[in-house]
Design an enzyme around this catalytic site. Structure first.
Site, PDB file in Angstrom:
ATOM      1  N   THR A 159      43.384  33.112  47.060  1.00  0.00           N
ATOM      2  CA  THR A 159      43.541  34.046  48.638  1.00  0.00           C
ATOM      3  C   THR A 159      42.133  35.343  48.205  1.00  0.00           C
ATOM      4  O   THR A 159      41.442  35.122  49.105  1.00  0.00           O
ATOM      5  CB  THR A 159      44.068  34.643  49.228  1.00  0.00           C
ATOM      6  OG1 THR A 159      44.865  35.734  47.472  1.00  0.00           O
ATOM      7  CG2 THR A 159      45.802  33.499  49.181  1.00  0.00           C
ATOM      8  N   ASP A 187      36.991  37.944  31.037  1.00  0.00           N
ATOM      9  CA  ASP A 187      36.589  36.143  30.465  1.00  0.00           C
ATOM     10  C   ASP A 187      35.455  36.417  29.107  1.00  0.00           C
ATOM     11  O   ASP A 187      36.150  36.487  27.962  1.00  0.00           O
ATOM     12  CB  ASP A 187      36.775  35.547  30.813  1.00  0.00           C
ATOM     13  CG  ASP A 187      38.175  34.856  31.524  1.00  0.00           C
ATOM     14  OD1 ASP A 187      39.033  35.124  31.440  1.00  0.00           O
ATOM     15  OD2 ASP A 187      37.999  33.893  31.907  1.00  0.00           O
ATOM     16  N   ASP A 223      32.455  35.003  34.687  1.00  0.00           N
ATOM     17  CA  ASP A 223      33.973  36.015  34.779  1.00  0.00           C
ATOM     18  C   ASP A 223      33.567  36.688  33.511  1.00  0.00           C
ATOM     19  O   ASP A 223      34.037  36.600  32.737  1.00  0.00           O
ATOM     20  CB  ASP A 223      35.193  35.033  34.669  1.00  0.00           C
ATOM     21  CG  ASP A 223      36.670  35.487  34.738  1.00  0.00           C
ATOM     22  OD1 ASP A 223      36.486  36.800  34.160  1.00  0.00           O
ATOM     23  OD2 ASP A 223      36.652  35.422  35.574  1.00  0.00           O
ATOM     24  N   ARG A 278      42.126  39.587  41.086  1.00  0.00           N
ATOM     25  CA  ARG A 278      42.154  38.781  42.123  1.00  0.00           C
ATOM     26  C   ARG A 278      42.939  37.455  42.262  1.00  0.00           C
ATOM     27  O   ARG A 278      42.725  36.461  41.153  1.00  0.00           O
ATOM     28  CB  ARG A 278      40.722  37.712  42.526  1.00  0.00           C
ATOM     29  CG  ARG A 278      39.748  38.939  43.231  1.00  0.00           C
ATOM     30  CD  ARG A 278      38.500  38.869  43.467  1.00  0.00           C
ATOM     31  NE  ARG A 278      38.288  37.502  42.359  1.00  0.00           N
ATOM     32  CZ  ARG A 278      36.796  36.240  42.647  1.00  0.00           C
ATOM     33  NH1 ARG A 278      36.288  37.279  44.072  1.00  0.00           N
ATOM     34  NH2 ARG A 278      36.124  35.667  42.321  1.00  0.00           N
TER      35      ARG A 278
END
Ligand code: PRP
Ligand code: URA
Length: 214
Positions: free
Chosen positions: A113, A208, A205, A109
């Site tokens: 945006t 991560d 995340d 991603r």
């Protein structure tokens, strides 16, 4: 459990899945445990997700006599993790479906945006008759999921399911609108997205936390 308002969504809320997901959400859970739990939940989800696999009769000779039995029919399943975090679901599923094929879709991603950026695509040949399971722990805005299904359809895939751990209502709605025939299986439907596209309460995340890159 089918979900009111989201006809394409099934939430697999088995007690073991709920228990393991709670540990994964905990910010103090170490990478090693996060990785193991993601694999375990993916394996548990596979049991339900593959419930409608076609079978064919087969005659088996036991040590005592022959018996009419069944085996899974048709072309091999294809697992398609969305890189990176989807990789953490592959091994758990392969433990139950060891002869499945594995494709890969590279998407990340854009932080500004929130739109998916594509960088890799490789799936096995013979797409038409195969069932594809797209794997990604997080269904947030749905941009990555919609792009992944677009890419599979572009090479001829028609039987596609989407598996995730945590889904946001926004992502479920986006995927259902773009691809209403793609069933979505999730371990949990969370509340909402925050203003930078993270799922609340979520688990942070996923890439991560899975690879220890934070
Ligand atoms: C995460 C996640 C999904 C995507 C979901 O990946 O694993 O692929 O975001 O968000 P969306 O529904 O809004 O598209 P990320 O882009 O962080 O890539 P990475 O795993 O390579 O870090
Ligand atoms: N991607 C993640 O890894 N986590 C989120 O909450 C949203 C997108």
């Amino acid at each position: 459990m089918a979900h009111l308002g989201f006809p394409t969504l099934t939430v697999l809320d088995h007690p073991l899945i709920r228990h393991k997901l709670a540990i994964m959400r905990d910010q103090s859970t170490a990478t090693k445990n996060f990785r193991q739990l993601l694999g375990e939940i993916a394996m548990l989800m596979t049991y339900e997700v593959t419930r409608d696999l076609p079978t064919e009769p087969v005659e088996v000779a036991t040590p005592l006599e022959t018996v009419q039995s069944e085996r899974v029919a048709g072309k091999k399943l294809v697992l398609v993790p969305i890189l990176r975090a989807g990789l953490g679901m592959v091994d758990g599923i392969l433990q139950l479906v060891p002869s499945a094929r594995v494709g890969h879709i590279g998407l990340f991603r854009d932080h500004d945006t929130l739109k998916p950026v594509s960088y890799y695509f490789k799936v096995p040949q013979g797409e038409a008759g195969r069932e594809f399971l797209i794997l990604d722990p997080m269904l947030a805005t749905g941009g990555s999921a919609v792009a992944a299904v677009d890419k599979l359809k572009a090479v001829g895939a028609s039987r596609i399911k989407f598996l995730c751990l945590v889904a946001a209502p926004e992502g479920v709605a986006a995927l259902a609108q773009a691809h209403p025939e793609v069933p979505i299986f999730a371990a949990a439907l969370d509340r909402e997205l925050n203003d930078v596209g993270y799922i609340l309460p979520g688990l942070g995340d996923a890439g991560d936390r899975l690879f220890g890159t934070r």
